[in-house]
Design an enzyme around this catalytic site. Sequence first.
Site, PDB file in Angstrom:
ATOM      1  N   CYS A   2     -16.638  38.150 -15.429  1.00  0.00           N
ATOM      2  CA  CYS A   2     -16.774  39.580 -15.606  1.00  0.00           C
ATOM      3  C   CYS A   2     -17.053  40.353 -14.325  1.00  0.00           C
ATOM      4  O   CYS A   2     -16.835  41.558 -14.293  1.00  0.00           O
ATOM      5  CB  CYS A   2     -17.796  39.900 -16.670  1.00  0.00           C
TER       6      CYS A   2
HETATM    7  N1  GLN Z   1     -11.851  35.630 -20.389  1.00  0.00           N
HETATM    8  C1  GLN Z   1     -12.648  34.987 -19.377  1.00  0.00           C
HETATM    9  C2  GLN Z   1     -13.693  34.060 -19.940  1.00  0.00           C
HETATM   10  O1  GLN Z   1     -13.877  33.928 -21.094  1.00  0.00           O
HETATM   11  C3  GLN Z   1     -13.285  36.010 -18.455  1.00  0.00           C
HETATM   12  C4  GLN Z   1     -14.247  36.878 -19.199  1.00  0.00           C
HETATM   13  C5  GLN Z   1     -14.578  38.143 -18.486  1.00  0.00           C
HETATM   14  O2  GLN Z   1     -14.003  38.552 -17.493  1.00  0.00           O
HETATM   15  N2  GLN Z   1     -15.503  38.821 -19.045  1.00  0.00           N
HETATM   16  O3  GLN Z   1     -14.346  33.438 -19.174  1.00  0.00           O
END
Ligand code: GLN
Length: 236
Positions: A2
Site C-alpha cells: 500500500c
Molecule cells: N494487492 C496487494 C496485496 O494484497 C497490494 C495491496 C495494496 O497495495 N494495498 O498485497
Amino acid sequence: MCRHLGWLGTPVSVSSLVLDPPQGLRVQSYAPRRQKHGLMNADGWGVGFFSDLAGDVTPRRWRSPVPLWGDTSFDSVAPVLRSHCVVAAVRSATVGMPLEASATAPFTDGRWLLSHNGVVDRTVLPMLPTAESVCDSAVLAATIFDQGVDALGDTIVEVGTADPLARLNIMAANGFRLIATAWGDTLSILRRADGVVLASEPYDDDPDWEDIPDRHLVEVTADGVVLTALNRSKGS
Ligand code: GLN
C-alpha cells in the site's frame, strides 16, 4: 503494497530512507497521510537493494510478514546497510490474499526489484509458474518480468484496459534505473542533491516534493528524470 519508496543516487543507509524520516515508511505502516485504500499497512513489509560490492549485481531482499514498526532486528542492521538503489514497501493486504513473506514486495526476477501498490483482478493475467505467490501483486510482477520491464508502460495500459478497476502503481529498479507508474494511486518525487526519491507519499514536509500526475510513468537514471503519459489502449 500500500505504500512504497524507491531510491537511486549515491549510497545512503537504508534506515535513512525507510526508518528515520518523520513520515517515512515506518510511520506510514501505521499512520499514512495520503492513503486512499486501507487505514494502515500492518500486513508485512519488505526492502530490496543493490549492494555496492564490486561485481555483486544480485538484488538483496529482507521481507517479513510482521509490521515494519515491530521488526526490531531490522532496526539494528538498517543503519549499516548502504545502497545507491533501493525499493521498499509496507503492505496492506487485499482481502483474500495470503499473509506471508512471499506475498510481500519487493518481488524479483533475479535482476529487478518490483513493488505493486494497488489491486488487480488475477483472471486478466497469465498464471505464470514464475510468480512468487498467488497474491495479485506477485502474479502481476511475474507478468511484468515476463513481458520485460522495458515494456512496463505498455503492460500497465494493457492490464488497466483489461481490468478498468485495477490500481497499478509500480516501483521497479535494477541498480541503474528506477521506474515507477502512477495509475490509480498517489506518487511523489523528491529531487535531492545526492539522488532521487520516488514514493507513494512524501516522507517529510520538504517543499521540494512534487506530485506525479495519474496515468504517468517516471524513469530515473544517472541522466535525469523522464515523465511519460500512459494512454489508454485504443477502443477503450
Ligand atoms: N494487492 C496487494 C496485496 O494484497 C497490494 C495491496 C495494496 O497495495 N494495498 O498485497
